[in-house]
Design an enzyme around this catalytic site. Structure first.
Site, PDB file in Angstrom:
ATOM      1  N   GLY A  60      10.696  94.001  83.862  1.00  0.00           N
ATOM      2  CA  GLY A  60       9.963  93.293  84.916  1.00  0.00           C
ATOM      3  C   GLY A  60       9.908  94.113  86.196  1.00  0.00           C
ATOM      4  CE1 TYR A  73      15.868  88.395  73.953  1.00  0.00           C
ATOM      5  CE2 TYR A  73      15.596  89.343  71.756  1.00  0.00           C
ATOM      6  CZ  TYR A  73      15.310  89.365  73.113  1.00  0.00           C
ATOM      7  OH  TYR A  73      14.465  90.329  73.624  1.00  0.00           O
ATOM      8  CB  ALA A 122       9.922  90.989  88.991  1.00  0.00           C
TER       9      ALA A 122
HETATM   10  P1  NDP Z   1      16.762  92.502  81.725  1.00  0.00           P
HETATM   11  O1  NDP Z   1      17.992  91.703  81.502  1.00  0.00           O
HETATM   12  O2  NDP Z   1      16.870  93.789  82.432  1.00  0.00           O
HETATM   13  O3  NDP Z   1      15.700  91.602  82.498  1.00  0.00           O
HETATM   14  C1  NDP Z   1      15.590  90.237  82.296  1.00  0.00           C
HETATM   15  C2  NDP Z   1      15.228  89.566  83.594  1.00  0.00           C
HETATM   16  O4  NDP Z   1      15.163  88.156  83.374  1.00  0.00           O
HETATM   17  C3  NDP Z   1      16.243  89.801  84.685  1.00  0.00           C
HETATM   18  O5  NDP Z   1      15.551  90.130  85.856  1.00  0.00           O
HETATM   19  C4  NDP Z   1      16.918  88.466  84.849  1.00  0.00           C
HETATM   20  O6  NDP Z   1      17.320  88.179  86.166  1.00  0.00           O
HETATM   21  C5  NDP Z   1      15.786  87.537  84.452  1.00  0.00           C
HETATM   22  N1  NDP Z   1      16.266  86.215  84.106  1.00  0.00           N
HETATM   23  C6  NDP Z   1      17.213  85.884  83.213  1.00  0.00           C
HETATM   24  N2  NDP Z   1      17.415  84.570  83.227  1.00  0.00           N
HETATM   25  C7  NDP Z   1      16.583  84.038  84.142  1.00  0.00           C
HETATM   26  C8  NDP Z   1      16.349  82.738  84.612  1.00  0.00           C
HETATM   27  N3  NDP Z   1      17.030  81.687  84.171  1.00  0.00           N
HETATM   28  N4  NDP Z   1      15.411  82.554  85.552  1.00  0.00           N
HETATM   29  C9  NDP Z   1      14.740  83.595  86.041  1.00  0.00           C
HETATM   30  N5  NDP Z   1      14.914  84.858  85.637  1.00  0.00           N
HETATM   31  C10 NDP Z   1      15.838  85.077  84.698  1.00  0.00           C
HETATM   32  O7  NDP Z   1      16.105  92.678  80.290  1.00  0.00           O
HETATM   33  P2  NDP Z   1      14.741  93.410  79.833  1.00  0.00           P
HETATM   34  O8  NDP Z   1      14.053  93.994  80.976  1.00  0.00           O
HETATM   35  O9  NDP Z   1      15.074  94.250  78.685  1.00  0.00           O
HETATM   36  O10 NDP Z   1      13.922  92.171  79.279  1.00  0.00           O
HETATM   37  C11 NDP Z   1      12.646  91.844  79.751  1.00  0.00           C
HETATM   38  C12 NDP Z   1      11.803  91.312  78.614  1.00  0.00           C
HETATM   39  O11 NDP Z   1      11.596  92.340  77.663  1.00  0.00           O
HETATM   40  C13 NDP Z   1      12.425  90.161  77.854  1.00  0.00           C
HETATM   41  O12 NDP Z   1      11.413  89.214  77.575  1.00  0.00           O
HETATM   42  C14 NDP Z   1      12.902  90.788  76.564  1.00  0.00           C
HETATM   43  O13 NDP Z   1      12.924  89.859  75.528  1.00  0.00           O
HETATM   44  C15 NDP Z   1      11.832  91.819  76.368  1.00  0.00           C
HETATM   45  N6  NDP Z   1      12.144  92.913  75.464  1.00  0.00           N
HETATM   46  C16 NDP Z   1      13.143  93.799  75.763  1.00  0.00           C
HETATM   47  C17 NDP Z   1      13.408  94.848  74.899  1.00  0.00           C
HETATM   48  C18 NDP Z   1      14.473  95.827  75.165  1.00  0.00           C
HETATM   49  O14 NDP Z   1      14.672  96.693  74.318  1.00  0.00           O
HETATM   50  N7  NDP Z   1      15.177  95.757  76.298  1.00  0.00           N
HETATM   51  C19 NDP Z   1      12.618  95.035  73.682  1.00  0.00           C
HETATM   52  C20 NDP Z   1      11.606  94.044  73.468  1.00  0.00           C
HETATM   53  C21 NDP Z   1      11.368  93.044  74.349  1.00  0.00           C
HETATM   54  P3  NDP Z   1      18.560  88.943  86.868  1.00  0.00           P
HETATM   55  O15 NDP Z   1      18.004  90.230  87.371  1.00  0.00           O
HETATM   56  O16 NDP Z   1      18.918  88.008  87.964  1.00  0.00           O
HETATM   57  O17 NDP Z   1      19.610  89.114  85.846  1.00  0.00           O
HETATM   58 MG1  PMR Z   2      17.757  97.426  66.354  1.00  0.00          MG
HETATM   59  C1  PMR Z   2      13.017 101.401  63.805  1.00  0.00           C
HETATM   60  C2  PMR Z   2      14.167 100.840  63.900  1.00  0.00           C
HETATM   61  C3  PMR Z   2      14.658  99.925  64.948  1.00  0.00           C
HETATM   62  C4  PMR Z   2      14.068  99.487  66.116  1.00  0.00           C
HETATM   63  C5  PMR Z   2      12.723  99.842  66.671  1.00  0.00           C
HETATM   64  C6  PMR Z   2      14.986  98.576  66.751  1.00  0.00           C
HETATM   65  C7  PMR Z   2      14.745  97.898  67.932  1.00  0.00           C
HETATM   66  N1  PMR Z   2      16.131  98.509  65.973  1.00  0.00           N
HETATM   67  C8  PMR Z   2      15.951  99.333  64.856  1.00  0.00           C
HETATM   68  C9  PMR Z   2      16.864  99.551  63.837  1.00  0.00           C
HETATM   69  C10 PMR Z   2      18.165  99.068  63.768  1.00  0.00           C
HETATM   70  N2  PMR Z   2      18.740  98.250  64.688  1.00  0.00           N
HETATM   71  C11 PMR Z   2      19.129  99.375  62.721  1.00  0.00           C
HETATM   72  C12 PMR Z   2      18.877 100.257  61.551  1.00  0.00           C
HETATM   73  C13 PMR Z   2      20.281  98.702  63.055  1.00  0.00           C
HETATM   74  C14 PMR Z   2      21.574  98.649  62.288  1.00  0.00           C
HETATM   75  C15 PMR Z   2      22.451  99.721  62.748  1.00  0.00           C
HETATM   76  C16 PMR Z   2      20.022  98.003  64.283  1.00  0.00           C
HETATM   77  C17 PMR Z   2      20.964  97.214  64.936  1.00  0.00           C
HETATM   78  C18 PMR Z   2      20.682  96.496  66.104  1.00  0.00           C
HETATM   79  C19 PMR Z   2      21.570  95.612  66.808  1.00  0.00           C
HETATM   80  C20 PMR Z   2      22.982  95.274  66.481  1.00  0.00           C
HETATM   81  N3  PMR Z   2      19.460  96.520  66.780  1.00  0.00           N
HETATM   82  C21 PMR Z   2      19.555  95.675  67.819  1.00  0.00           C
HETATM   83  C22 PMR Z   2      20.814  95.116  67.867  1.00  0.00           C
HETATM   84  C23 PMR Z   2      20.846  94.231  68.986  1.00  0.00           C
HETATM   85  O1  PMR Z   2      21.772  93.540  69.395  1.00  0.00           O
HETATM   86  C24 PMR Z   2      19.463  94.206  69.586  1.00  0.00           C
HETATM   87  C25 PMR Z   2      18.901  92.851  69.277  1.00  0.00           C
HETATM   88  O2  PMR Z   2      18.635  92.512  68.174  1.00  0.00           O
HETATM   89  O3  PMR Z   2      18.649  92.026  70.282  1.00  0.00           O
HETATM   90  C26 PMR Z   2      18.099  90.757  69.875  1.00  0.00           C
HETATM   91  C27 PMR Z   2      18.702  95.263  68.848  1.00  0.00           C
HETATM   92  C28 PMR Z   2      17.420  95.786  68.985  1.00  0.00           C
HETATM   93  N4  PMR Z   2      16.880  96.684  68.106  1.00  0.00           N
HETATM   94  C29 PMR Z   2      15.623  97.017  68.525  1.00  0.00           C
HETATM   95  C30 PMR Z   2      15.359  96.305  69.741  1.00  0.00           C
HETATM   96  C31 PMR Z   2      14.082  96.390  70.526  1.00  0.00           C
HETATM   97  C32 PMR Z   2      16.450  95.564  70.030  1.00  0.00           C
HETATM   98  C33 PMR Z   2      16.554  94.733  71.273  1.00  0.00           C
HETATM   99  C34 PMR Z   2      16.101  93.383  70.959  1.00  0.00           C
HETATM  100  C35 PMR Z   2      14.899  92.830  71.612  1.00  0.00           C
HETATM  101  O4  PMR Z   2      14.697  92.979  72.803  1.00  0.00           O
HETATM  102  O5  PMR Z   2      14.144  92.145  70.923  1.00  0.00           O
END
Ligand code: NDP
Ligand code: PMR
Ligand code: LMG
Length: 400
Positions: free
Chosen positions: A100, A275, A95
């Site tokens: 979070g 991941y 959080a």
């Molecule tokens: P952040 O890095 O901003 O947040 C992640 C949090 O996890 C941080 O507060 C971090 O702590 C904490 N954390 C990491 N390692 C540990 C550990 N060992 N023990 C306790 N806490 C830990 O990322 P997001 O907010 O983006 O990610 C939150 C969730 O959302 C994840 O589950 C991610 O997979 C998911 N998610 C994110 C997306 C995105 O686009 N960002 C899309 C889809 C899902 P600290 O603050 O100390 O670094």
């Molecule tokens: Mg991705 C509708 C299209 C879409 C969405 C919703 C995401 C979400 N991404 C999309 C498309 C694409 N991405 C396309 C077309 C590309 C090629 C250019 C692309 C690439 C890309 C990369 C290199 N995307 C990424 C990465 C990351 O390193 C991120 C990742 O995979 O983390 C595991 C990521 C992501 N794209 C998303 C989301 C939500 C992520 C963050 C990953 C996660 O939190 O699960």
């Protein structure tokens, strides 16, 4: 407009399939070169969502416990579950930043919740809570390092000794190492992404299930944050490397990278894949919890994809160019971008909204911020795999 979205970049035509908006026949359809249907569409516009919309655009009020909304809740024919007038107590892991923190803020502002911020960096958590203005009386910071099972056990003990009931657990923390060439490991020697994101949360939620069972709260929930990128029935889930747990041979071997692969499927180390695999484990675990415990306990188990929150700390290990281009790419091209605030409100809905109380659901939101029950990929909804992941996880965290 249908469910397939399309753009043409030079000679490359991409069929972009929005997750959830597909039929069984298009499940797991390949990316690039397959499913090039509906040629001629030139915009990204996300599809008509066929699943039920259960909330409206009004996401600014995340709270809502039914009994405080109005009228007669304590009647003679009161339902089996006892209604309470106290605040809800919710543990949120990770959080201290991103999703979070935004969720803690949304719930903290509502005044209906006491948030236990379960964080690895105590001081950062305290600082961030103050920075976003969560009222002091609405949160407690407790130390939790998910990369150490010892710390997870200690956290569960400390929480228990605090005497607070537990009403909702949110497994949110995660790490992502997209550029790592070699694996790193948790205290117990598991590859770091799966060890933290999945195994740490697996042990935590199993231990705290006992506390949740004891709570008299009207809607008890365990929420495990999932992601679109673990779902290969979407475009995002088809960007290489794709999630794939294979036959779980590396997982069964303990992911230690010594005499066995650090990857669940037994392959070469790949941080981005690890991941995505961990997110598949998160989504499978939620469903296995639901099958094993929902009926018996009444606890709601749910997962979600909150949208692409392209500005969070999750991408801290990525190359600078990625960090620069990823937010505008998601904002203007895929239109999958959501702000941390909006994403926090979405997760807060899954914590507290009575209309999102259904168990076993993977929630997503459409572009109007209306929630819907989304469909998981074949692998992320495979009950056999879920059972195996559960059983291996139990052994690795020494619950079995
Ligand atoms: P952040 O890095 O901003 O947040 C992640 C949090 O996890 C941080 O507060 C971090 O702590 C904490 N954390 C990491 N390692 C540990 C550990 N060992 N023990 C306790 N806490 C830990 O990322 P997001 O907010 O983006 O990610 C939150 C969730 O959302 C994840 O589950 C991610 O997979 C998911 N998610 C994110 C997306 C995105 O686009 N960002 C899309 C889809 C899902 P600290 O603050 O100390 O670094
Ligand atoms: Mg991705 C509708 C299209 C879409 C969405 C919703 C995401 C979400 N991404 C999309 C498309 C694409 N991405 C396309 C077309 C590309 C090629 C250019 C692309 C690439 C890309 C990369 C290199 N995307 C990424 C990465 C990351 O390193 C991120 C990742 O995979 O983390 C595991 C990521 C992501 N794209 C998303 C989301 C939500 C992520 C963050 C990953 C996660 O939190 O699960
Ligand atoms: C893997 O590579 C790595 O191997 C792995 O180690 C790990 O890092 C993993 O997921 C993380 O990635 C994935 C690789 C494979 O994808 C890329 O390398 C894509 C490049 C990174 C893209 C980051 C997002 C930034 C996008 C830039 C777009 C420019 C626009 C800027 C915004 C301006 C807004 C006004 O990926 C693949 O194999 C799939 C490759 C498919 C390529 C097709 C790309 C088209 C998608 C649409 C984007 C088009 C943009 C150009 C048009 C611009 C017009 C304005």
């Amino acid at each position: 407009m249908g469910t397939l979205l399309q753009t043409h970049i030079g000679s490359v035509a991409l069929a972009l399939q929005k997750e959830g908006g597909h039929s069984a026949s298009t499940k797991d359809s390949a990316f690039l070169g397959v499913s090039l249907v509906e040629h001629g569409k030139k915009e990204f516009s996300f599809p008509v969502i066929r699943a039920k919309k259960v909330t409206s655009r009004n996401t600014s009020v995340p709270r809502i416990r039914a009994q405080t909304v109005a009228a007669p809740v304590e009647t003679k024919e009161a339902p089996a579950s006892k209604k309470t007038d106290r605040k809800g107590n919710v543990i949120i892991t990770g959080a201290s930043s991103g999703l979070g923190l935004a969720t803690a803020k949304a719930l903290g502002e509502s005044g209906e919740w006491h948030i236990i911020m379960a964080c690895r960096d105590f001081l950062k958590a305290e600082r961030m809570a103050r920075a976003v203005g969560i009222p002091k009386e609405n949160y407690t910071v407790m130390h939790l390092d998910l990369a150490s099972l010892e710390s997870v056990r200690q956290f569960a003990d400390t929480f228990r000794r605090s005497g607070r009931p537990l009403d909702v657990l949110v497994c949110n923390a995660a790490v992502y190492f997209p550029t790592a060439k070699v694996p790193t490991f948790t205290a117990e020697g598991f590859e770091m992404s799966v060890g933290t994101n999945h195994l740490g949360h697996f042990l935590l939620s199993r231990l705290l299930l006992e506390d949740l069972k004891k709570s008299d709260f009207d809607s008890k929930r365990v929420i495990i944050v999932g992601s679109i990128t673990g779902n290969t029935n979407t475009l995002a889930g088809n960007i290489p490397p794709k999630a794939n747990l294979g036959d779980l041979r590396g997982f069964a071997g303990g992911l230690n990278g010594v005499n066995i692969s650090p990857m669940i499927d037994g392959g070469e180390f790949d941080g981005a894949k690890a991941y995505k695999d961990s997110k598949v484990c998160n989504m499978l675990t939620m469903q296995e919890f639901h099958r094993r415990y929902h009926e018996e306990t009444g606890i709601t188990f749910a997962s979600l994809y909150p949208g692409c929150i392209a500005t969070t700390g999750l991408f801290r290990e990525h190359i600078p160019l990625f960090k620069l281009l990823f937010p505008p790419f998601q904002k203007y091209i895929t239109k999958g971008f959501v702000s941390e605030d909006e994403a926090g409100k979405r997760l807060a809905q899954v914590v507290s909204n009575p209309s999102l109380a259904k168990s076993g659901v993977y929630w997503s939101w459409n572009n109007n911020s209306a929630s819907f029950e989304n469909q998981l990929s074949e692998e992320a909804s495979d009950p056999e795999k879920a059972k195996k992941v559960w059983e291996i996880s139990e052994k690795l965290v020494e619950l079995a």
